[in-house]
Scaffold this motif. Structure first.
Motif, PDB file in Angstrom:
ATOM      1  N   LEU A   1       0.852  -1.178   0.000  1.00  0.00           N
ATOM      2  CA  LEU A   1       0.000   0.000   0.000  1.00  0.00           C
ATOM      3  C   LEU A   1       0.895   1.238   0.000  1.00  0.00           C
ATOM      4  N   THR A   2       0.696   2.124  -0.964  1.00  0.00           N
ATOM      5  CA  THR A   2       1.536   3.312  -1.092  1.00  0.00           C
ATOM      6  C   THR A   2       0.722   4.550  -0.729  1.00  0.00           C
ATOM      7  N   VAL A   3       1.318   5.413   0.104  1.00  0.00           N
ATOM      8  CA  VAL A   3       0.605   6.579   0.617  1.00  0.00           C
ATOM      9  C   VAL A   3       1.480   7.822   0.459  1.00  0.00           C
ATOM     10  N   ALA A   4       0.916   8.861  -0.144  1.00  0.00           N
ATOM     11  CA  ALA A   4       1.566  10.164  -0.169  1.00  0.00           C
ATOM     12  C   ALA A   4       1.061  10.952   1.032  1.00  0.00           C
ATOM     13  N   ALA A   5       1.931  11.176   2.013  1.00  0.00           N
ATOM     14  CA  ALA A   5       1.594  11.945   3.212  1.00  0.00           C
ATOM     15  C   ALA A   5       2.092  13.362   2.976  1.00  0.00           C
ATOM     16  N   LEU A   6       1.219  14.196   2.424  1.00  0.00           N
ATOM     17  CA  LEU A   6       1.608  15.509   1.930  1.00  0.00           C
ATOM     18  C   LEU A   6       1.593  16.530   3.059  1.00  0.00           C
ATOM     19  N   ASN A   7       2.779  16.910   3.505  1.00  0.00           N
ATOM     20  CA  ASN A   7       2.930  17.856   4.613  1.00  0.00           C
ATOM     21  C   ASN A   7       2.720  19.302   4.185  1.00  0.00           C
ATOM     22  N   GLY A   8       2.465  19.517   2.894  1.00  0.00           N
ATOM     23  CA  GLY A   8       2.260  20.869   2.390  1.00  0.00           C
ATOM     24  C   GLY A   8       2.036  20.851   0.895  1.00  0.00           C
ATOM     25  N   THR A   9       2.358  21.939   0.260  1.00  0.00           N
ATOM     26  CA  THR A   9       2.054  22.157  -1.150  1.00  0.00           C
ATOM     27  C   THR A   9       2.752  21.149  -2.063  1.00  0.00           C
TER      28      THR A   9
END
Length: 202
Positions: free
Chosen positions: A87-95
């Motif tokens: 399972l791949t997750v982009a944990a976007l801390n900002g822009t």
């Protein structure tokens, strides 16, 4: 500039270049792709960035005029993420901006902070997007909205990105939320992913 942390069956790759808005050089793209390929046995692969405002500003401005903006390394990275069995997750801390879109679009899940914004200014800069990005973006948000982002250069805030379907949840701490996910075995996850059709959004 790319930090790798392995905790059990979870691998976290972190872009750590806050002095340059986490912009990506060719070497960093190669390191990210290598890190993704090395995580083939991970149940959970998380991509994130350092700092409170920017996940990644895309291509490094010093290298972009020398061909980085159209380098096959972007496609190599997004292809490696898409092929990852876990399972791949982009944990976007900002822009999220520019070529960095590709790695987030290739993930199974995208989480972001409330203050994030999203823009992909290829038309304004005179470049074409990476080959797989328009298809993945269209599958998430539909053809008209994909044109709005790619051809129109529209900037989306977090709430609009959520309504469009570009991201899946807005959370205060995307990295913690990603780590709270509890997927099954890698083979089980891969089997479930194979059962879910990649139907374009209308």
């Amino acid at each position: 500039m790319i930090r790798t942390v392995t905790e059990g069956d979870t691998v976290t790759l972190t872009i750590d270049r806050t002095d340059k808005a986490n912009s990506l050089t060719a070497a960093m793209l190669s390191d990210l792709a290598d890190g993704v390929r090395a995580a083939v046995d991970a149940r959970l692969l998380i991509l994130t960035g350092t700092g409170p405002r920017v996940f990644s500003a895309g291509a490094d401005l010093d290298e972009a005029p020398r061909g980085l903006a159209v380098s096959p390394l972007w496609e190599e990275l997004s292809g490696a993420i898409a092929a990852c069995p876990g399972l791949t997750v982009a944990a976007l801390n900002g822009t999220l901006a520019g070529g960095a879109f590709g790695m987030a679009l290739a993930c199974d899940i995208r989480l972001c902070v409330p203050g994030a914004s999203f823009f992909y200014p290829v038309a304004k800069l005179g470049f074409l997007p990476q080959p797989s990005d328009p298809l993945r973006l269209t599958r998430l948000i539909g053809p008209a909205r994909a044109k709005l982002v790619l051809a129109g250069g529209v900037r989306l805030d977090a709430e609009e990105a959520l309504r469009f379907g570009l991201i899946d949840r807005i959370v205060d701490d995307p990295l913690a939320a990603a780590r709270d996910l509890a997927p099954g075995s890698c083979d089980h996850i891969a089997a479930i992913k194979a059962m879910i059709p990649d139907v374009p959004r209308r």
